[in-house]
Design an enzyme around this catalytic site. Structure first.
Site, PDB file in Angstrom:
ATOM      1  N   ASP A 117       0.830  -1.222  -0.021  1.00 54.18           N
ATOM      2  CA  ASP A 117       0.019   0.066  -0.074  1.00 54.18           C
ATOM      3  C   ASP A 117       0.796   1.345   0.085  1.00 54.18           C
ATOM      4  OD1 ASP A 117      -2.070  -1.751   0.281  1.00 54.18           O
ATOM      5  OD2 ASP A 117      -1.677  -1.869   2.559  1.00 54.18           O
ATOM      6  N   GLU A 279     -11.262   0.658  -3.920  1.00 47.41           N
ATOM      7  CA  GLU A 279     -10.785   1.216  -2.645  1.00 47.41           C
ATOM      8  C   GLU A 279      -9.507   1.834  -3.131  1.00 47.41           C
ATOM      9  OE1 GLU A 279     -10.500  -2.648  -0.569  1.00 47.41           O
ATOM     10  OE2 GLU A 279      -8.428  -3.072  -1.755  1.00 47.41           O
TER      11      GLU A 279
END
Length: 591
Positions: A117, A279
């Site tokens: 991420d 997302e």
């Protein structure tokens, strides 16, 4: 590329053998009548790999220029035809084709081992990145780079052990800080992240915001917002108003300038391109458009990056005609699961994007967790972003700043020792010489309260760890066991340790030790542990003496056990299970 099938195996092997022996006419005939260019062998070697092995310049040129084969495509061991050409006349040809030399390129992933991420930021000539840390402490590593390729950890977003004990201390493995974002506003660096709680918490997803005058910190005590959602990022508009984005899709809410207050309810501005698990929203504004980047498709092999744009912040948003702008379509590729990216612009106007990926052993064991890749992002004439010319992730690409290597910059990730959940400073200390001292707390590694172990990310599929353990003079008796660990979370790990009269290795999986081997051993104040890792195989040595070999160690990864939120990666480190005070000295990792 595709692994040849039972129907195509014979033809494929004929083509590979002909290419390896330099039989160009035979290769051309097979291509014309029966061989599929997309076929590769079990290790992912393409026909171009074999042609380079055969050192046939004419055949190599034919495969590149007439068949469209890529010199920079990697096999399962991350070896490209370009790599195999080193020292041959083909190397110079590939330099012309690729536009860079072997010493003028970087390799993906740029951050290896568990670095999921990524969120990237440039301030002046400096680049900063944060990655998820889950329940490891210190939390939210902040890395710095001058060239986008070589990174060093310079600080952490959460370093207060008391705060960590309150907010991370009771969490189950895989929870904690998810998908952070780093931004800069009015002289301060801001980090936000989802603090994922246990499933029985009043709010299972909360959002954390902290800031500092300096990129390395120290950062303020975080503020927690009880707003459901994951993957927050902060966007500042031209009028100075600040917003936080959350999933699903891209939901946006206004926040105060310091991020400590929520000023509006979340509003959906774009749900995404695929409709599946949208997302990781990020916004940037360029040439009058708001560009909304999303991660979609789930975090497995369907992962992707998509983008849309609008003249108005709240939409409507127009999807990019080239979506997904990043996706690994090649099932045989060494780099998979590419998504969750954030762009950054260089001072000279170029664009790059950092994004996550996964690599697998035997196509199924993601031992390292998710890693960080980097690729160039260009803009079409009508204003749409395209990553790596639409080819998916690169394996090797031209250095963004070639001069940095000439200045002697080296790869140095530099992570500190990590502890699950928090750290008891009364039990652990680190000396200037790099040695660490641990006093055991009597808890085993499966207990959430265990604070007597230190960990680092496994750096690659092949590596060796080696530690020497010393017992202090005043310690007269071993009260339990101590040693090194191969660790995923409290549900799966391996201990390689000693007791007063025994050396052992034990594997723990889902509430019990499932296998153990042991031998008599006499501990004499000092002992050296070494574990060699080659894919799924682990070999164990003590004081340079070989003890055991364990093949097919599959528990130390998310695929090894289905339980809870297993989103992290393989770790290694040292532990004490007892009350002894022990000193550890790490030797250099051998790759």
């Amino acid at each position: 590329m595709n692994l040849y099938t039972s129907k195509t195996e014979a033809t494929a092997k004929q083509a590979f053998e002909a290419a390896k022996t330099g039989d160009e006419s035979r290769v051309r005939s097979l291509i014309d009548h029966s061989f599929n260019i997309e076929d590769c062998d079990e290790e992912g070697n393409s026909l171009l790999h074999y042609a380079v092995m055969g050192k046939n310049v004419s055949l190599t040129t034919y495969l590149v220029e007439h068949c469209g084969m890529d010199p920079a495509w990697a096999n399962q061991n991350m070896v490209t035809p370009y790599d195999l050409s080193k020292g041959t006349p083909i190397e110079e040809y590939f330099r012309t084709v690729c536009g860079f030399g072997l010493e003028e390129c970087y390799r993906n992933p740029v951050l290896r081992g568990m670095h999921p991420d990524p969120s990237i930021l440039r301030v002046g000539d400096d680049y900063y990145m944060v990655n998820s840390s889950f329940l490891y402490f210190p939390a939210l590593p902040i890395s710095h780079s001058k060239d986008l390729v070589h990174w060093k950890v310079i600080g952490y977003g959460v370093t207060d052990s008391k705060w960590a004990e309150e907010h991370l201390g009771s969490l189950e493995g895989g929870r904690g800080f998810w998908a952070p974002d780093i931004s800069y506003h009015n002289g301060r660096f801001y980090i936000c992240a989802t603090l994922r709680q246990n499933d029985d918490a009043p709010y299972i997803q909360t959002q954390m915001v902290t800031s500092s005058q300096f990129p390395q910190g120290p950062y303020e005590t975080p503020v927690i917002h009880d707003v459901l959602g994951i993957d927050p990022s902060i966007f500042t508009d031209d009028d100075g108003k600040r917003y936080m984005l959350l999933n699903r899709g891209a939901r946006i809410m206004e926040i105060s300038e310091d991020g400590k207050e929520i000023l509006s309810e979340p509003t959906l501005i774009w749900y995404g391109y695929s409709g599946h698990a949208p997302e990781g929203p990020h916004l940037l504004k360029k040439d009058g458009y708001y560009y909304c980047f999303l991660a979609e498709g789930g975090t497995g092999k369907g992962h992707m990056i998509t983008v849309s744009r609008s003249r108005n912040l709240y939409g409507p948003y127009e999807p990019c005609p080239f979506n997904p702008i990043m996706h690994q379509k090649d099932e045989m590729a060494a780099i998979q699961c590419c998504g969750h990216g954030k762009p950054v612009q260089t001072p000279d106007g170029r664009w790059f994007i950092a994004y996550l990926c996964s690599r697998f052993i035997d196509g199924q064991w993601g031992m390292l967790g998710r890693e960080t890749c980097l690729d160039e992002m260009q803009w079409t004439s009508d204003g749409w972003p395209v990553i790596n010319k639409g080819k998916g992730p690169s394996y090797m690409a031209a250095l963004p700043y070639p001069y940095q290597r000439e200045n002697g910059l080296s790869v140095e990730q530099g992570e500190a020792w990590l502890s699950p959940r928090t750290r008891d400073e009364n039990r652990i200390r680190q000396e200037e010489d790099g040695s660490v001292w641990i006093r055991g707390d009597g808890m085993d590694l499966w207990e959430k309260g265990c604070r007597s172990l230190l960990l680092k990310c496994q750096p690659d599929f092949q590596f060796t760890m080696e530690f020497t353990m010393d017992i202090v003079e005043e310690e007269t008796e071993f009260t339990s066991d101590a040693g090194v660990t191969l660790y995923y979370d409290e549900n799966t790990y391996i201990k390689f340790g000693i007791t007063r009269d025994m050396v052992f290795v034990s594997e723990y999986v889902d509430n019990s030790y499932v296998r153990t081997e042991q031998k008599p051993f006499s501990f004499q104040k000092s002992v050296t542990f070494r574990v060699e890792t080659k894919g799924l195989n682990r070999s164990f040595y003590i004081n340079n003496s070989y003890l055991w070999h364990w093949p097919d160690v599959t528990s130390i990864c998310s695929e090894g056990l289905v339980k809870g939120k297993r989103f992290t990666g393989a770790m290694y480190g040292v532990y004490v299970n007892g009350s002894n005070l022990l000193c550890w000295r790490q030797h250099s990792e051998i790759q």
